[in-house]
Design a protein around this motif. Structure first.
Motif, PDB file in Angstrom:
ATOM      1  N   THR A   1      15.176   7.605  32.585  1.00 18.88           N
ATOM      2  CA  THR A   1      16.282   8.489  32.051  1.00 18.88           C
ATOM      3  C   THR A   1      17.214   7.889  31.480  1.00 18.88           C
ATOM      4  OG1 THR A   1      15.739   9.948  34.151  1.00 18.88           O
ATOM      5  CG2 THR A   1      17.716  10.369  32.962  1.00 18.88           C
ATOM      6  N   LEU A   2      17.827   6.580  31.983  1.00 21.30           N
ATOM      7  CA  LEU A   2      18.979   5.921  31.470  1.00 21.30           C
ATOM      8  C   LEU A   2      18.659   4.901  30.572  1.00 21.30           C
ATOM      9  CD1 LEU A   2      21.073   5.663  34.847  1.00 21.30           C
ATOM     10  CD2 LEU A   2      21.114   7.546  33.208  1.00 21.30           C
ATOM     11  N   GLY A   3      17.424   4.472  30.579  1.00 20.87           N
ATOM     12  CA  GLY A   3      16.842   3.208  29.651  1.00 20.87           C
ATOM     13  C   GLY A   3      16.206   2.355  30.514  1.00 20.87           C
ATOM     14  N   ARG A   4      15.302   1.966  29.853  1.00 19.86           N
ATOM     15  CA  ARG A   4      14.369   0.966  30.814  1.00 19.86           C
ATOM     16  C   ARG A   4      15.184  -0.706  30.709  1.00 19.86           C
ATOM     17  NH1 ARG A   4      10.422   4.307  27.893  1.00 19.86           N
ATOM     18  NH2 ARG A   4       9.667   5.762  29.846  1.00 19.86           N
ATOM     19  N   ARG A   5      15.536  -0.833  29.455  1.00 17.70           N
ATOM     20  CA  ARG A   5      16.199  -2.036  29.198  1.00 17.70           C
ATOM     21  C   ARG A   5      17.550  -2.406  30.083  1.00 17.70           C
ATOM     22  NH1 ARG A   5      18.451  -3.995  23.450  1.00 17.70           N
ATOM     23  NH2 ARG A   5      20.054  -2.340  24.075  1.00 17.70           N
ATOM     24  N   ARG A   6      18.326  -1.064  29.927  1.00 17.05           N
ATOM     25  CA  ARG A   6      19.603  -0.976  30.537  1.00 17.05           C
ATOM     26  C   ARG A   6      19.375  -1.226  32.230  1.00 17.05           C
ATOM     27  NH1 ARG A   6      23.075   4.152  29.627  1.00 17.05           N
ATOM     28  NH2 ARG A   6      23.148   3.171  27.863  1.00 17.05           N
ATOM     29  N   VAL A   7      18.560  -0.418  32.930  1.00 15.74           N
ATOM     30  CA  VAL A   7      18.156  -0.490  34.187  1.00 15.74           C
ATOM     31  C   VAL A   7      17.671  -1.900  34.631  1.00 15.74           C
ATOM     32  CG1 VAL A   7      17.042   0.428  36.090  1.00 15.74           C
ATOM     33  CG2 VAL A   7      18.044   2.029  34.344  1.00 15.74           C
ATOM     34  N   PHE A   8      16.801  -2.426  33.838  1.00 16.53           N
ATOM     35  CA  PHE A   8      16.405  -3.820  34.057  1.00 16.53           C
ATOM     36  C   PHE A   8      17.437  -4.742  34.344  1.00 16.53           C
ATOM     37  CE2 PHE A   8      15.130  -7.920  32.388  1.00 16.53           C
ATOM     38  CZ  PHE A   8      14.160  -8.414  33.385  1.00 16.53           C
ATOM     39  N   LEU A   9      18.210  -4.830  33.215  1.00 16.27           N
ATOM     40  CA  LEU A   9      19.376  -5.782  32.958  1.00 16.27           C
ATOM     41  C   LEU A   9      20.302  -5.480  34.380  1.00 16.27           C
ATOM     42  CD1 LEU A   9      20.216  -5.803  29.577  1.00 16.27           C
ATOM     43  CD2 LEU A   9      18.883  -7.499  30.678  1.00 16.27           C
ATOM     44  N   ILE A  10      20.725  -4.240  34.689  1.00 13.34           N
ATOM     45  CA  ILE A  10      21.483  -4.056  35.789  1.00 13.34           C
ATOM     46  C   ILE A  10      20.756  -4.489  37.122  1.00 13.34           C
ATOM     47  CG2 ILE A  10      22.265  -2.160  37.400  1.00 13.34           C
ATOM     48  CD1 ILE A  10      22.753  -0.595  34.958  1.00 13.34           C
ATOM     49  N   GLY A  11      19.500  -4.143  37.557  1.00 11.40           N
ATOM     50  CA  GLY A  11      19.043  -4.636  38.578  1.00 11.40           C
ATOM     51  C   GLY A  11      18.637  -6.161  38.694  1.00 11.40           C
ATOM     52  N   THR A  12      18.603  -6.749  37.544  1.00 10.14           N
ATOM     53  CA  THR A  12      18.615  -8.225  37.445  1.00 10.14           C
ATOM     54  C   THR A  12      19.748  -8.841  37.766  1.00 10.14           C
ATOM     55  OG1 THR A  12      16.690  -8.316  35.935  1.00 10.14           O
ATOM     56  CG2 THR A  12      18.068 -10.364  36.123  1.00 10.14           C
ATOM     57  N   ALA A  13      20.740  -8.396  37.276  1.00  7.10           N
ATOM     58  CA  ALA A  13      22.021  -8.925  37.608  1.00  7.10           C
ATOM     59  C   ALA A  13      22.591  -8.505  39.215  1.00  7.10           C
ATOM     60  CB  ALA A  13      23.216  -8.249  36.895  1.00  7.10           C
ATOM     61  N   VAL A  14      22.313  -7.410  39.682  1.00  8.11           N
ATOM     62  CA  VAL A  14      22.633  -7.209  40.942  1.00  8.11           C
ATOM     63  C   VAL A  14      21.521  -8.282  41.902  1.00  8.11           C
ATOM     64  CG1 VAL A  14      22.133  -5.560  43.010  1.00  8.11           C
ATOM     65  CG2 VAL A  14      23.233  -4.728  40.697  1.00  8.11           C
ATOM     66  N   PHE A  15      20.451  -8.355  41.545  1.00 10.04           N
ATOM     67  CA  PHE A  15      19.627  -9.486  42.267  1.00 10.04           C
ATOM     68  C   PHE A  15      20.003 -10.686  42.272  1.00 10.04           C
ATOM     69  CE2 PHE A  15      15.904 -12.286  42.733  1.00 10.04           C
ATOM     70  CZ  PHE A  15      15.335 -11.546  43.846  1.00 10.04           C
ATOM     71  N   ALA A  16      20.760 -11.040  41.025  1.00  9.98           N
ATOM     72  CA  ALA A  16      21.065 -12.724  41.119  1.00  9.98           C
ATOM     73  C   ALA A  16      22.398 -12.620  41.992  1.00  9.98           C
ATOM     74  CB  ALA A  16      21.341 -12.983  39.512  1.00  9.98           C
ATOM     75  N   ALA A  17      23.126 -11.874  41.659  1.00 10.03           N
ATOM     76  CA  ALA A  17      24.537 -11.593  42.449  1.00 10.03           C
ATOM     77  C   ALA A  17      24.236 -12.161  44.133  1.00 10.03           C
ATOM     78  CB  ALA A  17      25.375 -10.645  42.372  1.00 10.03           C
ATOM     79  N   ALA A  18      23.486 -11.057  44.266  1.00 10.23           N
ATOM     80  CA  ALA A  18      22.945 -11.183  45.936  1.00 10.23           C
ATOM     81  C   ALA A  18      22.314 -12.367  46.303  1.00 10.23           C
ATOM     82  CB  ALA A  18      21.908  -9.780  46.360  1.00 10.23           C
ATOM     83  N   SER A  19      21.449 -13.013  45.543  1.00 14.75           N
ATOM     84  CA  SER A  19      20.770 -14.423  45.777  1.00 14.75           C
ATOM     85  C   SER A  19      21.897 -15.130  46.050  1.00 14.75           C
ATOM     86  CB  SER A  19      19.925 -14.665  44.590  1.00 14.75           C
ATOM     87  OG  SER A  19      18.728 -13.765  44.456  1.00 14.75           O
ATOM     88  N   LEU A  20      22.920 -15.216  44.920  1.00 14.51           N
ATOM     89  CA  LEU A  20      24.223 -16.086  45.471  1.00 14.51           C
ATOM     90  C   LEU A  20      24.861 -16.041  46.703  1.00 14.51           C
ATOM     91  CD1 LEU A  20      25.751 -18.392  44.243  1.00 14.51           C
ATOM     92  CD2 LEU A  20      27.148 -16.538  43.141  1.00 14.51           C
ATOM     93  N   ALA A  21      25.160 -14.747  47.050  1.00 12.78           N
ATOM     94  CA  ALA A  21      25.700 -14.463  48.192  1.00 12.78           C
ATOM     95  C   ALA A  21      24.811 -14.665  49.574  1.00 12.78           C
ATOM     96  CB  ALA A  21      26.001 -13.025  48.395  1.00 12.78           C
ATOM     97  N   ASN A  22      23.243 -14.825  49.293  1.00  7.80           N
ATOM     98  CA  ASN A  22      22.579 -15.193  50.416  1.00  7.80           C
ATOM     99  C   ASN A  22      22.608 -16.575  50.794  1.00  7.80           C
ATOM    100  OD1 ASN A  22      21.458 -12.811  50.889  1.00  7.80           O
ATOM    101  ND2 ASN A  22      19.684 -13.040  49.167  1.00  7.80           N
ATOM    102  N   GLY A  23      22.663 -17.388  49.504  1.00 14.46           N
ATOM    103  CA  GLY A  23      22.766 -18.903  49.653  1.00 14.46           C
ATOM    104  C   GLY A  23      24.177 -19.308  50.404  1.00 14.46           C
ATOM    105  N   LEU A  24      24.974 -18.462  50.224  1.00 12.44           N
ATOM    106  CA  LEU A  24      26.767 -18.797  50.531  1.00 12.44           C
ATOM    107  C   LEU A  24      26.900 -18.163  51.906  1.00 12.44           C
ATOM    108  CD1 LEU A  24      28.658 -18.524  47.446  1.00 12.44           C
ATOM    109  CD2 LEU A  24      27.789 -20.570  48.406  1.00 12.44           C
ATOM    110  N   ALA A  25      26.039 -17.464  52.551  1.00 12.43           N
ATOM    111  CA  ALA A  25      26.102 -16.873  53.738  1.00 12.43           C
ATOM    112  C   ALA A  25      26.667 -17.756  54.858  1.00 12.43           C
ATOM    113  CB  ALA A  25      24.890 -15.934  54.087  1.00 12.43           C
TER     114      ALA A  25
END
Length: 497
Positions: free
Chosen positions: A84-108
């Protein structure tokens, strides 16, 4: 500027191929590999995480479960948002969220932060995974090219899981468990930087409203189902917590079905579930993933607690998986065009079953090359063959406007299967181990007996699954695989550069 999507694939529908499709595929595969790696990457590192952050034994399981619950719960929503919103757009949003959460995991610095960040990581994965697979399905519509692309995508399933276990052991021993999350950052950076430059946007247009009620009920229902299943090894199937979660899941998912039957623009058209090949592929996906997730955990317990392997040695012990995965992918690619999807899928499920039966007889003093390596190779061969063909069948006979939905359902089946595998196989192993301990059997032998039972039951279920797949999937060869249904209204698919 808005323009009609050129249908990728030479000679398909009179449209020209996207010349950058293979470069885009490599970037999307990098992200998919990382998502699958994180399903298993924490397994070997759990003891070190518990020591450093002060987890309770019960709380420690949620380092794994929080990711699986969020990933599985939001996948259908993620797939529909991509359409609905765009496959590329949602992919990039998901990838950015995943990367930010990975950083938070490593710093927990405490358990609550790590578990919460793992849940956010799962949410990012639920947005990125179906968007990425639907981009692949839309880019490659020539049957032969599509077979190669989806086959490569499927081969990453077992490879990512095995790599996660190996990487977990090596990094935990040599550096720190925190690096199992930090390594995600450079991998995520590549698609974040390059996909916007290479991949056009594609989406479904003409939808007047978003099915918010359907999204809420299916997300809440899927999350409750995963939560209930994943709590059963610790609390038991009859516990109030598990029964309440499973009952809530049943009510919410029933409400979702009722909503979709009456909604003007449903999140998931119920007719989607009447397509035989995609639904058979999803059943096979559930069975394969239940074996996959359960196997990685049970074999890690066997290697570390029965054979007393160190974390690094346990991780490196999965080398046989890599041999089987590469062998499976290398043989499936030429075989599928010759003999079709059905023999390879059925053969793959049968090989997984054979591998589980092999480990159901693993000795307490097992030798790696004689007692473990053959089982690793056979099981991984089956995972590669099954994944290769499941990804082809799972998006066959699906309209292009529902590419994200089909991808989301396929990924949701993978996570649901994983939750079922962890719940059923681990519960069986735990209950048998407890019974044997009460009977006075030594702890190491009691645990081995529980592992044997779980593998035996899992192998039997997969044999039944192989038979059902043979009966239901039908004849399907890449040369006869129809490209995604070209929409009668060409304005229904839109691409923006």
């Amino acid at each position: 500027m808005t323009e009609t999507v050129p249908k990728p694939g030479p000679g398909v529908g009179g449209r020209t191929a996207n010349p950058r499709r293979w470069s885009i595929l490599v970037l999307l595969c990098c992200m998919q590999f990382m998502l699958l790696l994180d399903d298993t990457v924490v397994n070997v590192a759990l003891p070190s995480i518990r020591t450093d952050l002060g987890f309770s034994l019960a709380g420690l399981t949620w380092v794994v479960n929080a990711y699986v619950v969020a990933f599985g719960g939001f996948l259908l929503l993620g797939g529909r948002l991509a359409d609905t919103l765009g496959r590329r757009r949602v992919f990039l949003i998901g990838t950015a969220v995943f990367a930010a959460a990975s950083l938070a995991n490593g710093l927990a610095q405490n358990p609550a932060t790590l578990v919460a960040s793992r849940a956010v990581q799962g949410l990012g994965g639920a947005l990125a995974a179906p968007a990425a697979l639907s981009m692949v399905a839309v880019l490659f519509t020539d049957p032969r090219e599509r077979t190669r692309a989806l086959g490569l995508w499927g081969a990453l399933t077992g490879l990512g899981g095995a790599t996660g276990v190996v990487l977990s052991g090596v990094l935990t021993d040599l550096v720190s468990w925190r690096w199992i999350f930090f390594v995600n950052l450079p991998v995520a950076a590549l698609p974040l930087l390059l996909v916007p430059r290479l991949a056009p946007e594609s989406r479904r247009t003409g939808v007047r409203r978003f099915d918010l009620l359907g999204a809420v009920t299916v997300t809440a229902g899927s999350s409750a189902l995963s939560y209930g299943l994943l709590n059963t090894p610790e609390h038991g199937w009859r516990s109030a917590r598990c029964l309440a979660a499973l009952a809530a899941a049943a009510v919410l998912l029933a409400a979702f079905v009722v909503r979709e039957a009456t909604a003007r623009d449903p999140l998931v058209p119920l007719g989607f579930f009447r397509r035989r090949r995609p639904m058979t592929a999803n059943i096979a996906q559930i069975l394969m993933s239940s074996a996959n997730f359960g196997t990685f955990l049970l074999l890690t317990l066997y290697l570390q607690q029965v054979l007393a392997y160190s974390p690094m040695r346990a991780g490196l012990g999965y080398a046989g998986f890599f041999v089987g995965i590469f062998l499976g992918f290398g043989t499936a690619a030429p075989l599928v065009p010759r003999i079709g999807v059905r023999p390879i899928m059925v053969g793959g499920l049968s090989c997984i079953a054979a591998g589980m039966f092999w480990f159901a007889n693993a000795p307490s003093d097992g030798r790696y090359w004689a007692d473990l390596f053959p089982g690793f190779v056979v099981m991984a061969l089956g995972i590669a063959w099954s994944s290769f063909t499941i990804n082809i069948a799972g998006v066959t006979d699906v309209p292009e406007r529902e590419a994200g939905l089909a991808s989301g359902v396929l990924n949701a089946s993978q996570q649901l299967g994983g939750a079922i595998g962890l719940a059923v196989l681990v519960t069986l192993a735990s209950d048998r181990t407890s019974g044997r301990l009460h009977a006075g059997v030594a702890p190491r032998l009691a645990q081995l007996d529980g592992i044997h039972l779980a593998f035996g039951v899992g192998g039997t279920v997969l044999v039944v699954g192989a038979v059902l797949t043979a009966l239901l999937i039908g004849r399907l060869k890449p040369a006869s695989v129809p490209p995604m249904v070209v929409l009668e209204d060409q304005d229904d698919v839109e691409v923006r550069n």
